[in-house]
Write an enzyme that holds these catalytic residues in place. Sequence first.
Site, PDB file in Angstrom:
ATOM      1  CG  HIS A  89      61.063  63.979  51.979  1.00  0.00           C
ATOM      2  ND1 HIS A  89      60.408  64.868  52.797  1.00  0.00           N
ATOM      3  CD2 HIS A  89      60.138  63.521  51.096  1.00  0.00           C
ATOM      4  CE1 HIS A  89      59.127  64.923  52.442  1.00  0.00           C
ATOM      5  NE2 HIS A  89      58.943  64.113  51.402  1.00  0.00           N
ATOM      6  CD  GLU A 156      58.763  64.865  46.970  1.00  0.00           C
ATOM      7  OE1 GLU A 156      57.713  64.256  46.847  1.00  0.00           O
ATOM      8  OE2 GLU A 156      59.432  64.870  48.011  1.00  0.00           O
TER       9      GLU A 156
HETATM   10  C1  PEP Z   1      56.090  63.747  49.954  1.00  0.00           C
HETATM   11  O1  PEP Z   1      56.136  63.848  51.177  1.00  0.00           O
HETATM   12  O2  PEP Z   1      57.063  63.313  49.323  1.00  0.00           O
HETATM   13  C2  PEP Z   1      54.863  64.128  49.278  1.00  0.00           C
HETATM   14  C3  PEP Z   1      54.889  64.252  47.983  1.00  0.00           C
HETATM   15  O3  PEP Z   1      53.760  64.331  50.059  1.00  0.00           O
HETATM   16  P1  PEP Z   1      52.276  64.722  49.559  1.00  0.00           P
HETATM   17  O4  PEP Z   1      51.930  63.808  48.442  1.00  0.00           O
HETATM   18  O5  PEP Z   1      51.422  64.550  50.753  1.00  0.00           O
HETATM   19  O6  PEP Z   1      52.344  66.143  49.100  1.00  0.00           O
END
Ligand code: PEP
Length: 237
Positions: A89, A156
Amino acid sequence: MILAANLKCNHTRASFEQYAKALEEGLAGGISREDEILVFPPASAFCARVKNFTQGAQNFYPAAHGSFTGEIGGDMLAEFDVKTVLIGHSERRAILGESAELIREKFSFAAARGWRIVFCVGEDEAAFAQNCSEEFVAAQLEGIDLKYRNLILAYEPVWAIGTGRSAQCEQIEKMLRSLRTKSSAPLLYGGSVNAENIAKICAIKGCDGVLVGTASWDASKFLELIRVVSHRYTSLP
Ligand code: PEP
């Protein structure tokens, strides 16, 4: 679809107990067989037993136990029957300083135990601005066994996490297509997913689900998201 909730450093043991209860009740009517719910609470809040969703660990140290002050090892996860883990992450990479080497060690440790791994990748703002997202992500995948049978990949983009600024569908589709050339693992998108954009994101070609932070911290809000994408799920607590 896979819907994963990253609760981050939110929820005490008491409040997660309520969260888990609400989720268990909300999902008791059943969700579609194609759907799966993963929840990553703080390790201090793991429930002894959950039925309608899978509990995962946001973090662990790649050892069963030992002299690793402040860390949680495999033995501690086993006590809660936790066999699903988040690795890579961006907050752990950037804020907690996890190196690519430690991330690879965590991956190997988890894979050796057959754990389900949700492996997060995503470019930072500068790489996105320079149109280098694919190269950035490819570098994050170096040394990672992309054929691992229990792998889920989560794209992400760092600039979309917690900002309220989700990536555009074209960008998500492009990155998922690129990941698909490297792995047959389920592919998730994460980054400011919410009730307004989840349907559109889940409809993107190649998208197998979402990893949700902020919009998952309230159980009823997370259930709303589940309801949008799971056809069989209808009840709310
Ligand atoms: C995350 O921390 O994996 C994430 C997707 O956070 P958010 O949905 O708040 O952007």
